[in-house]
Design a protein around this motif. Structure first.
Motif, PDB file in Angstrom:
ATOM      1  N   ASN A  77     -20.223  57.089  81.607  1.00  0.00           N
ATOM      2  CA  ASN A  77     -21.039  57.272  80.409  1.00  0.00           C
ATOM      3  C   ASN A  77     -20.674  56.274  79.312  1.00  0.00           C
ATOM      4  OD1 ASN A  77     -18.629  58.238  79.426  1.00  0.00           O
ATOM      5  ND2 ASN A  77     -19.379  60.269  78.893  1.00  0.00           N
ATOM      6  N   THR A  78     -19.833  55.293  79.641  1.00  0.00           N
ATOM      7  CA  THR A  78     -19.404  54.294  78.666  1.00  0.00           C
ATOM      8  C   THR A  78     -19.319  52.926  79.330  1.00  0.00           C
ATOM      9  OG1 THR A  78     -18.072  55.958  77.536  1.00  0.00           O
ATOM     10  CG2 THR A  78     -17.563  53.677  77.053  1.00  0.00           C
ATOM     11  N   ASP A  79     -19.919  51.943  78.676  1.00  0.00           N
ATOM     12  CA  ASP A  79     -19.757  50.556  79.100  1.00  0.00           C
ATOM     13  C   ASP A  79     -18.661  49.929  78.261  1.00  0.00           C
ATOM     14  OD1 ASP A  79     -21.590  50.295  81.149  1.00  0.00           O
ATOM     15  OD2 ASP A  79     -23.225  49.667  79.826  1.00  0.00           O
ATOM     16  N   MET A  80     -17.857  49.091  78.881  1.00  0.00           N
ATOM     17  CA  MET A  80     -16.780  48.407  78.171  1.00  0.00           C
ATOM     18  C   MET A  80     -16.968  46.913  78.331  1.00  0.00           C
ATOM     19  SD  MET A  80     -13.569  50.883  79.282  1.00  0.00           S
ATOM     20  CE  MET A  80     -12.615  49.507  79.686  1.00  0.00           C
ATOM     21  N   SER A  81     -16.713  46.180  77.253  1.00  0.00           N
ATOM     22  CA  SER A  81     -16.773  44.724  77.319  1.00  0.00           C
ATOM     23  C   SER A  81     -15.736  44.150  76.360  1.00  0.00           C
ATOM     24  CB  SER A  81     -18.171  44.220  76.958  1.00  0.00           C
ATOM     25  OG  SER A  81     -18.513  44.618  75.639  1.00  0.00           O
ATOM     26  N   ILE A  82     -15.313  42.936  76.652  1.00  0.00           N
ATOM     27  CA  ILE A  82     -14.345  42.249  75.800  1.00  0.00           C
ATOM     28  C   ILE A  82     -15.070  41.119  75.098  1.00  0.00           C
ATOM     29  CG2 ILE A  82     -12.242  40.864  75.748  1.00  0.00           C
ATOM     30  CD1 ILE A  82     -11.261  42.438  78.155  1.00  0.00           C
ATOM     31  N   THR A  83     -14.983  41.118  73.784  1.00  0.00           N
ATOM     32  CA  THR A  83     -15.563  40.027  73.008  1.00  0.00           C
ATOM     33  C   THR A  83     -14.419  39.179  72.480  1.00  0.00           C
ATOM     34  OG1 THR A  83     -15.581  41.375  71.007  1.00  0.00           O
ATOM     35  CG2 THR A  83     -17.582  41.379  72.329  1.00  0.00           C
ATOM     36  N   GLU A  84     -14.649  37.879  72.440  1.00  0.00           N
ATOM     37  CA  GLU A  84     -13.613  36.961  71.998  1.00  0.00           C
ATOM     38  C   GLU A  84     -14.188  36.040  70.945  1.00  0.00           C
ATOM     39  OE1 GLU A  84     -10.426  33.811  73.909  1.00  0.00           O
ATOM     40  OE2 GLU A  84     -11.453  35.226  75.195  1.00  0.00           O
ATOM     41  N   SER A  85     -13.481  35.938  69.821  1.00  0.00           N
ATOM     42  CA  SER A  85     -13.894  35.019  68.764  1.00  0.00           C
ATOM     43  C   SER A  85     -12.762  34.031  68.527  1.00  0.00           C
ATOM     44  CB  SER A  85     -14.235  35.777  67.476  1.00  0.00           C
ATOM     45  OG  SER A  85     -13.108  36.482  67.020  1.00  0.00           O
ATOM     46  N   ASN A  86     -13.111  32.756  68.374  1.00  0.00           N
ATOM     47  CA  ASN A  86     -12.119  31.695  68.215  1.00  0.00           C
ATOM     48  C   ASN A  86     -12.012  31.278  66.762  1.00  0.00           C
ATOM     49  OD1 ASN A  86     -11.654  31.547  70.993  1.00  0.00           O
ATOM     50  ND2 ASN A  86     -13.429  30.224  71.268  1.00  0.00           N
ATOM     51  N   ASN A  87     -10.789  31.019  66.317  1.00  0.00           N
ATOM     52  CA  ASN A  87     -10.530  30.489  64.985  1.00  0.00           C
ATOM     53  C   ASN A  87      -9.917  29.114  65.185  1.00  0.00           C
ATOM     54  OD1 ASN A  87      -9.856  29.932  62.360  1.00  0.00           O
ATOM     55  ND2 ASN A  87      -8.778  31.863  62.000  1.00  0.00           N
ATOM     56  N   GLU A  88     -10.686  28.081  64.937  1.00  0.00           N
ATOM     57  CA  GLU A  88     -10.234  26.704  65.199  1.00  0.00           C
ATOM     58  C   GLU A  88      -9.108  26.280  64.268  1.00  0.00           C
ATOM     59  OE1 GLU A  88     -11.231  24.926  67.762  1.00  0.00           O
ATOM     60  OE2 GLU A  88     -12.596  26.517  68.364  1.00  0.00           O
ATOM     61  N   ALA A  89      -9.074  26.780  63.034  1.00  0.00           N
ATOM     62  CA  ALA A  89      -8.065  26.356  62.065  1.00  0.00           C
ATOM     63  C   ALA A  89      -6.664  26.788  62.492  1.00  0.00           C
ATOM     64  CB  ALA A  89      -8.394  26.917  60.691  1.00  0.00           C
ATOM     65  N   THR A  90      -6.519  27.996  63.015  1.00  0.00           N
ATOM     66  CA  THR A  90      -5.193  28.493  63.386  1.00  0.00           C
ATOM     67  C   THR A  90      -4.941  28.441  64.890  1.00  0.00           C
ATOM     68  OG1 THR A  90      -6.013  30.752  63.537  1.00  0.00           O
ATOM     69  CG2 THR A  90      -5.114  30.046  61.405  1.00  0.00           C
ATOM     70  N   SER A  91      -5.894  27.951  65.634  1.00  0.00           N
ATOM     71  CA  SER A  91      -5.827  27.885  67.096  1.00  0.00           C
ATOM     72  C   SER A  91      -5.503  29.242  67.708  1.00  0.00           C
ATOM     73  CB  SER A  91      -4.845  26.815  67.575  1.00  0.00           C
ATOM     74  OG  SER A  91      -3.518  27.225  67.364  1.00  0.00           O
ATOM     75  N   GLU A  92      -6.090  30.291  67.132  1.00  0.00           N
ATOM     76  CA  GLU A  92      -5.939  31.643  67.650  1.00  0.00           C
ATOM     77  C   GLU A  92      -7.304  32.176  68.044  1.00  0.00           C
ATOM     78  OE1 GLU A  92      -2.130  33.592  65.325  1.00  0.00           O
ATOM     79  OE2 GLU A  92      -4.141  34.149  64.727  1.00  0.00           O
ATOM     80  N   SER A  93      -7.284  33.028  69.023  1.00  0.00           N
ATOM     81  CA  SER A  93      -8.527  33.715  69.372  1.00  0.00           C
ATOM     82  C   SER A  93      -8.269  35.212  69.231  1.00  0.00           C
ATOM     83  CB  SER A  93      -8.961  33.374  70.795  1.00  0.00           C
ATOM     84  OG  SER A  93      -8.062  33.892  71.717  1.00  0.00           O
ATOM     85  N   THR A  94      -9.311  35.938  68.916  1.00  0.00           N
ATOM     86  CA  THR A  94      -9.201  37.374  68.729  1.00  0.00           C
ATOM     87  C   THR A  94     -10.032  38.054  69.793  1.00  0.00           C
ATOM     88  OG1 THR A  94      -9.000  37.034  66.358  1.00  0.00           O
ATOM     89  CG2 THR A  94      -9.520  39.254  67.093  1.00  0.00           C
ATOM     90  N   ARG A  95      -9.371  38.923  70.563  1.00  0.00           N
ATOM     91  CA  ARG A  95     -10.071  39.677  71.597  1.00  0.00           C
ATOM     92  C   ARG A  95     -10.251  41.115  71.125  1.00  0.00           C
ATOM     93  NH1 ARG A  95      -6.721  37.757  76.883  1.00  0.00           N
ATOM     94  NH2 ARG A  95      -7.428  35.605  76.874  1.00  0.00           N
ATOM     95  N   THR A  96     -11.449  41.623  71.340  1.00  0.00           N
ATOM     96  CA  THR A  96     -11.766  42.975  70.921  1.00  0.00           C
ATOM     97  C   THR A  96     -12.413  43.711  72.085  1.00  0.00           C
ATOM     98  OG1 THR A  96     -12.193  42.136  68.702  1.00  0.00           O
ATOM     99  CG2 THR A  96     -12.952  44.353  69.179  1.00  0.00           C
ATOM    100  N   LEU A  97     -11.965  44.931  72.335  1.00  0.00           N
ATOM    101  CA  LEU A  97     -12.564  45.776  73.356  1.00  0.00           C
ATOM    102  C   LEU A  97     -13.680  46.571  72.697  1.00  0.00           C
ATOM    103  CD1 LEU A  97     -12.513  46.905  76.248  1.00  0.00           C
ATOM    104  CD2 LEU A  97     -10.861  48.589  75.455  1.00  0.00           C
ATOM    105  N   GLN A  98     -14.872  46.476  73.281  1.00  0.00           N
ATOM    106  CA  GLN A  98     -16.022  47.151  72.704  1.00  0.00           C
ATOM    107  C   GLN A  98     -16.537  48.208  73.667  1.00  0.00           C
ATOM    108  OE1 GLN A  98     -19.056  44.514  71.372  1.00  0.00           O
ATOM    109  NE2 GLN A  98     -20.459  46.146  70.827  1.00  0.00           N
TER     110      GLN A  98
END
Length: 185
Positions: A77-98
């Protein structure tokens, strides 16, 4: 008829366990509208008995859908996905479970996790090797102390004490040597 303290405690446990089990049984009944009702009833019961629930149960959009109250069951009854956003200035990416509830289409996100990008290979390997060594040291310390504790437990059992006592008696009674027999004759 009034209940004594132990009967009241037993009734409380049975009552709350029943409500909690109903919440988890509802997804199989294909009546998602009741999920919110039973979840609210469960929360009211815990308030009535002044119980404090863990954050994983109370926090909206973690275990239960924050909109309809359904228990989140991935791929049912639930779909799960991972979204990833990149921050070029700090060379970090943020992963979020949705999470996306398939009953009410409500979307919720779990706290984002920051991931460092483009770490040099040499630094990464040396840091990983040090971490492995530390983990092995901790494991060795735990296992050695666990082994020692197990040996102490075995030595302190009644059967082990009796066997030691019997061995001492045998060793004392059979301690006569051939020389002592010759001298006595």
């Amino acid at each position: 008829m009034s209940m004594n303290r132990s009967q009241a405690e037993k009734f409380k446990d049975i009552h709350l366990n029943h409500k909690y089990n109903l919440i988890h049984m509802l997804p199989s009944t294909e009546v998602p509208a009741l999920s919110g009702f039973y979840l609210k009833s469960f929360y009211n019961g815990t308030k009535r008995y002044r119980l404090r629930l863990p954050e994983s149960i109370v926090e909206p959009d973690s275990k239960f859908c924050g909109n309809c109250g359904a228990v989140r069951i991935p791929l049912f009854n639930t779909d799960m996905s991972i979204t990833e956003s990149n921050n070029e200035a700090t060379s970090e990416s943020t992963r979020t479970l949705q999470y996306t509830c398939l009953h009410c289409k409500n979307q919720a996100q779990v706290a984002p996790v920051r991931v460092q990008k483009q770490t040099p290979v040499n630094v990464k390997q040396s840091v990983g090797a040090k971490e492995e060594e530390q983990k092995q040291d901790k494991v060795n310390k735990k296992t050695s102390s666990a082994r020692e504790r197990a040996k102490k437990r075995k030595k302190s059992t009644l059967s082990d004490m009796l066997s030691q006592k019997n061995e001492e008696k045998k060793s004392k009674s059979f301690s006569l040597s051939l020389e002592s027999m010759i001298q006595n004759d």
